[in-house]
Structure formats: C-alpha cells, structure tokens
Design an enzyme around this catalytic site. Sequence first.
Site, PDB file in Angstrom:
ATOM      1  N   ASP A 167       0.829  -1.203   0.000  1.00  0.00           N
ATOM      2  CA  ASP A 167       0.000   0.000   0.000  1.00  0.00           C
ATOM      3  C   ASP A 167       0.853   1.238   0.000  1.00  0.00           C
ATOM      4  O   ASP A 167       2.030   1.170   0.269  1.00  0.00           O
ATOM      5  CB  ASP A 167      -0.748   0.016   1.345  1.00  0.00           C
ATOM      6  CG  ASP A 167      -2.213  -0.169   1.167  1.00  0.00           C
ATOM      7  OD1 ASP A 167      -2.882   0.852   1.191  1.00  0.00           O
ATOM      8  OD2 ASP A 167      -2.658  -1.326   1.016  1.00  0.00           O
ATOM      9  N   MET A 197      -6.617  10.532   9.596  1.00  0.00           N
ATOM     10  CA  MET A 197      -7.226  10.958   8.330  1.00  0.00           C
ATOM     11  C   MET A 197      -8.017  12.259   8.501  1.00  0.00           C
ATOM     12  O   MET A 197      -9.106  12.394   7.946  1.00  0.00           O
ATOM     13  CB  MET A 197      -8.150   9.856   7.783  1.00  0.00           C
ATOM     14  CG  MET A 197      -7.406   8.588   7.407  1.00  0.00           C
ATOM     15  SD  MET A 197      -8.464   7.343   6.698  1.00  0.00           S
ATOM     16  CE  MET A 197      -9.166   6.623   8.160  1.00  0.00           C
ATOM     17  N   LYS A 205      -0.990   1.471  -7.030  1.00  0.00           N
ATOM     18  CA  LYS A 205      -0.570   1.765  -8.407  1.00  0.00           C
ATOM     19  C   LYS A 205      -1.344   0.989  -9.462  1.00  0.00           C
ATOM     20  O   LYS A 205      -1.194   1.250 -10.646  1.00  0.00           O
ATOM     21  CB  LYS A 205       0.921   1.479  -8.564  1.00  0.00           C
ATOM     22  CG  LYS A 205       1.770   2.475  -7.815  1.00  0.00           C
ATOM     23  CD  LYS A 205       3.209   2.430  -8.264  1.00  0.00           C
ATOM     24  CE  LYS A 205       4.057   3.333  -7.381  1.00  0.00           C
ATOM     25  NZ  LYS A 205       5.318   2.702  -7.021  1.00  0.00           N
TER      26      LYS A 205
END
Length: 333
Positions: free
Chosen positions: A125, A262, A147
């Site tokens: 990740d 986050m 990706k």
Amino acid sequence: MSRHEVPVAGRRVVLLGGGPAAAAEATALLAAGAHVTVVAPEVVASVADLADRGLLVWHGREAHPDDLDADVVLRLPSAPATDRVAGRAQRVGTVTLVGAGPGDPGLLTIAGRDALLAADVVVTDRLVPQATLRDLRAGVEVVDVAKVPGGRSTPQETINALLVEHARAGRDVVRLKGGDSFVFGRGGEELVACAKAGVPTRVVPGVTSSVAGPALAGIPVTHRGLTQGFTVVSGHVPPDHPDCTVDYAALARTGTTIVVLMGVRTLGPITDALVAAGLPASTPAAIVADAGLPSQRAVRGSVATIAGLADETGIRPPAVTVIGEVADVEGLP
Ligand code: SAH
C-alpha cells in the site's frame, strides 16, 4: 453423517494425510456438510479433483495448526507412491496480514519481517515504508495496490480478489499495510473474503500510527493522573457529513485523549465541533505529520488553534492529531 460420532455439519475438519483413506473420509465429511481441509504434500487424484472443484481446501505444505482454525483434526495415512499428485502445483497458499508500522521501517515487528521473508507475493500500500520491501527474497512479486489501475481508489473487492487468486494459485501472500491492519486498514474485510474462499489466514499486528505518531513526538496517549484512556477516530468526513457516525458531542465529554486519523483537511470542523460541545478551548493539542520519517514534523497548540496552525505551517497528510492534556505534559522532554 453416520460415520461420525460428532455432528460435523458446518464444522471445519482438517485431514492430515492425502491417501485413499483421506479421500473416503473427505467424501463422507463433505456429504455431511463439513468444511474440509486436507493437509498433505501429496494427495491421491480424487482428493486433488475435489480441491480443483473448490469442494475442499488442499494445503501442500506443513500448515501451522493456528492457521487452520480447525474444530476437528483427523490423522490419516499418506498417499501411496503409485497414486499421487505432486502438491506444489495445486496447494492452496496462505494470506498473512502484516502491519508495517508507521514511517520508520524499524517499527515493523520481528514476526512481520519473518512473514515477509517467507512470502511469495507481497501486496502493499501507499503508506508502507518502502525500505520494508528491500530485503525480500529474489523473485518475490510485489503488487502495489496504490498503483494498479484505479490508483488510490482501487476497490476493496479488487484487492480481496487479488489476495484470493494468488493464494489459490498456491502462493503465500503477505498483505502489507501501514500501521496496524485493523486500524482503519480494512484488514477485517480481507480476512472475511479469504475465509469465504477457503484461504487460510494469519494476522501479524502492527505498530499503529494512532499511538506511535504521538509517541514519536514525545506525547503519551495516556498519562497517570491526566487521562484514563484514549479514543481514536477517523476524521475522513467532517462532523456534519451524512457519512459521519462519530458523536463528537459525546467525544468532547469522554475525558479521554482524542486521536484523529485521516483528519488534516477536516481538522477545522472537527475541533470546532469539540469546542462547541464543551471541550475547553484551552485543551492542549498537537498534530504530528510524517511520523517516523526523516520529514517528521509536529505542531503544538490548543484545540481552538491547532487547525489554523496546521494550515499556516503547511502540514500535509499523513498526520495524526492528538487532543488532550497529554499533548502538554509538564516535564516531558
Ligand atoms: N492502519 C494505519 C492507519 C491507516 S489510516 C495505522 O494503524 O496507523 C491512514 C491515516 O493514518 C493517515 O491519514 C494518518 O492519519 C495516519 N498515519 C499513517 N501513517 C502515519 C505517519 N507516518 N505519520 C502520521 N500519521 C500517519
């Protein structure tokens, strides 16, 4: 069913050995509704056939008893030399969730490193420290799901399918994530997907940024006399967002340290909601970005000022915010 003294429907039964006795036992167990796993380097053709049809799981290698999670284990004779199929090509591999820790590759656990060194495939990740991948065996396939087409938003279903596909092809897969796989890491969903597909799994916990981020900036998430707990929340949506399920008003009253992951973009609305709900505006707060990396930065203020300070000083994700008296403990270095 009649062959078995205990009801096996819905139970996980592991057969050690892949000979004709295992084939007969497996057939009877499947008819009785058991979930069957055969552990044997080689098996007779009928067992291989059942595995091919997805009716049972065949492990070609020694499996750790904990990985198998069996209700019943039966030991049976191995396959006779004349009637066997090589295990390597068709054995089911495993999926191991490994938490890589935050930023600093030194924060990977020893168990995590051992799992990586044994892996055939590593599915990684974007928050995984790149240096963690340096010592893999030659020829190990590394799949960076940040990706693959779709980028950061690779659907979880695609990742789940990838893990299952590699394991079904007989490979030992490590699913490597930043921090701990179960702290906003969707590790649980991956385990469910693997279990559904009959792929054995293991979990290696990681050092989570929710604790290590503050720690690396010298902030203890608990401190005797100051706080009797800490609450970790996701700030990926602001408090007034329909998808937000965090009760910020309740959070403001918990008396625990508040850790927000986050939550860089949403820090203003989050801290406003906490203050509006009665958290004193003077409550100390800090935001730690790139924890464990050479670029680590920490900005300190109060719950009322931290969002503005983070903005002014150009704090970017990944960052963890810690709100509570622990963010300003007297006497700490
Ligand atoms: N599973 C991870 C968290 C995944 S959510 C864990 O246990 O750490 C991603 C969030 O984690 C980021 O938005 C940030 O809030 C936090 N995070 C991850 N790595 C970080 C780091 N090196 N420094 C600061 N925060 C980090």
